[in-house]
Scaffold this active site. Structure first.
Site, PDB file in Angstrom:
ATOM      1  N   CYS A  75       0.445  -1.523   0.174  1.00  0.00           N
ATOM      2  CA  CYS A  75       0.147   0.176  -0.130  1.00  0.00           C
ATOM      3  C   CYS A  75       0.712   1.182  -0.003  1.00  0.00           C
ATOM      4  O   CYS A  75       1.641   1.173   0.481  1.00  0.00           O
ATOM      5  CB  CYS A  75      -1.210  -0.133   1.058  1.00  0.00           C
ATOM      6  SG  CYS A  75      -2.358  -0.647   1.018  1.00  0.00           S
ATOM      7  N   HIS A  76       0.768   2.505  -1.298  1.00  0.00           N
ATOM      8  CA  HIS A  76       1.281   3.195  -0.599  1.00  0.00           C
ATOM      9  C   HIS A  76       0.676   4.269   0.559  1.00  0.00           C
ATOM     10  O   HIS A  76      -0.201   4.479   1.353  1.00  0.00           O
ATOM     11  CB  HIS A  76       0.673   4.066  -1.694  1.00  0.00           C
ATOM     12  CG  HIS A  76       0.785   4.193  -3.544  1.00  0.00           C
ATOM     13  ND1 HIS A  76       0.661   2.099  -3.403  1.00  0.00           N
ATOM     14  CD2 HIS A  76       1.918   4.147  -3.831  1.00  0.00           C
ATOM     15  CE1 HIS A  76       0.903   2.168  -5.291  1.00  0.00           C
ATOM     16  NE2 HIS A  76       2.591   2.962  -5.004  1.00  0.00           N
ATOM     17  N   MET A 110      -8.023   0.098   0.522  1.00  0.00           N
ATOM     18  CA  MET A 110      -7.483  -0.234   2.348  1.00  0.00           C
ATOM     19  C   MET A 110      -7.710   0.285   2.848  1.00  0.00           C
ATOM     20  O   MET A 110      -7.382  -0.467   4.143  1.00  0.00           O
ATOM     21  CB  MET A 110      -5.979  -0.682   1.315  1.00  0.00           C
ATOM     22  CG  MET A 110      -5.278  -1.733   0.365  1.00  0.00           C
ATOM     23  SD  MET A 110      -6.926  -3.190   1.026  1.00  0.00           S
ATOM     24  CE  MET A 110      -5.907  -4.097   2.049  1.00  0.00           C
ATOM     25  N   GLU A 111      -7.908   1.464   2.795  1.00  0.00           N
ATOM     26  CA  GLU A 111      -7.349   2.628   4.039  1.00  0.00           C
ATOM     27  C   GLU A 111      -9.374   1.899   5.146  1.00  0.00           C
ATOM     28  O   GLU A 111      -9.696   1.957   6.064  1.00  0.00           O
ATOM     29  CB  GLU A 111      -7.122   3.878   3.989  1.00  0.00           C
ATOM     30  CG  GLU A 111      -5.735   3.948   3.699  1.00  0.00           C
ATOM     31  CD  GLU A 111      -5.381   3.724   2.495  1.00  0.00           C
ATOM     32  OE1 GLU A 111      -4.149   3.998   2.361  1.00  0.00           O
ATOM     33  OE2 GLU A 111      -6.391   3.590   1.165  1.00  0.00           O
ATOM     34  N   ASP A 125     -11.311  -6.599  21.474  1.00  0.00           N
ATOM     35  CA  ASP A 125     -10.410  -6.896  22.715  1.00  0.00           C
ATOM     36  C   ASP A 125     -11.097  -5.323  23.993  1.00  0.00           C
ATOM     37  O   ASP A 125     -10.833  -6.016  24.943  1.00  0.00           O
ATOM     38  CB  ASP A 125      -9.024  -5.632  21.778  1.00  0.00           C
ATOM     39  CG  ASP A 125      -8.481  -5.488  23.513  1.00  0.00           C
ATOM     40  OD1 ASP A 125      -7.957  -6.285  23.837  1.00  0.00           O
ATOM     41  OD2 ASP A 125      -8.672  -3.900  24.159  1.00  0.00           O
TER      42      ASP A 125
END
Length: 299
Positions: A75-76, A110-111, A125
């Site tokens: 990824c950039h 992707m972000e 969590d």
């Protein structure tokens, strides 16, 4: 389609994007984390010892979007102009929607996906001390805009497996070859049809499978009093207001789940009912006929 993440030696590389034009780009991703009903209630009531679960998950998702290039090798590292995360609470799940925005040479899919994933992981969590059975599922890209490939919008299609009817409320429904659905009324001659928001009920075979896994092998379509048994679309993930083209009819989702009729014929036959959590209800916007095999399209 040619893949460009390999160099001449067949090894991975970061794609050169310097020659691309800067364009406004957005991406929307979604996901769900399923949990015990008591866990969700404690989230709502602010009774999780680690703190504000959704507040922390929102910050975690935004931070994760900013760190995507550190996590995904090819990824950039891009300049994000905005990240937003929203939550929608069901009876025993939290739906997550993440949107990422930039003006640049490569997309932010992707972000957005990373933001949704890490938000879900953070909820896990925060709550794992009381519920280790939580399930993170259905992380997916819903929409993206900008760039050479233009706009993408996820389209999901399903299929009608059975059309079911009963002339009395609170009993199982029987399959029929074809049903006539009347605008603003529901399935003709069905006990649940009428001038209200729960005209038609739907349940997916995916929900049937859960019950069969518990040993209820004798289930048949209509046993949960659903008018339409479907496959291919996770119905209970659809937002209220979603429109569905089913056969030559048009429906609008008006309710997800319902209060269980305790002691009814369905409860007696099945023992434990998935309909209250995973069934959905629609209003008929355009009438017509529906039969097994008809396509269901989200529009």
């Amino acid at each position: 389609m040619e893949l460009t993440h390999f160099n001449e030696e067949g090894r991975a590389r970061m794609v050169e994007v310097g020659e691309k034009d800067d364009t406004k780009r957005t991406a929307v991703a979604s996901g769900r984390i399923r949990m015990n009903e008591n866990t969700l209630q404690r989230i709502k009531d602010g009774q999780i010892k680690k703190g504000d679960v959704l507040g922390v998950a929102q910050v975690a998702g935004i931070m994760a979007a900013k760190k995507t290039s550190d996590l995904i090798p090819m990824c950039h590292n891009i300049l994000l102009t905005g990240v937003d995360i929203n939550f929608s609470l069901g009876d025993s799940w939290v739906d997550i929607t993440a949107e990422a925005r930039t003006v640049g040479k490569t997309g932010v899919e992707m972000e957005a996906l990373t933001a949704a994933s890490v938000a879900a992981l953070t909820i896990y969590d925060m709550c794992k001390a009381i519920d280790k059975d939580m399930i993170i599922e259905d992380i997916k890209l819903m929409k993206k805009t900008g760039g050479k490939s233009g706009e993408y919008m996820r389209t999901e299609k399903g299929k009608v497996i059975s059309v079911n009817i009963s002339d009395t409320k609170g009993v199982v429904k029987e399959p029929v070859e074809k049903g006539s659905f009347i605008e603003n009324h529901g399935l003709e001659n069905d006990a649940h049809a009428g001038d209200w928001h729960r005209q038609v009920s739907l349940l997916g075979v995916e929900s049937f499978s859960k019950m069969k896994d518990m040993g209820m092998d004798d289930l048949k379509y209509g046993d949960f009093a659903e008018n339409l048994t479907t496959e291919g679309i996770i119905l209970y993930q659809l937002p209220i207001g979603t429109k569905l083209r089913i056969g030559n009819t048009l429906h609008e989702v008006t309710q997800i789940g319902k209060e269980c009729h305790k002691g009814c014929a369905i409860q007696v036959k099945v023992g434990k009912c998935v309909m209250p959590k995973e069934g959905i209800f629609t209003k008929v916007l355009e009438g017509g006929t529906i039969q097994p095999g008809d396509e269901i399209e989200i529009i």
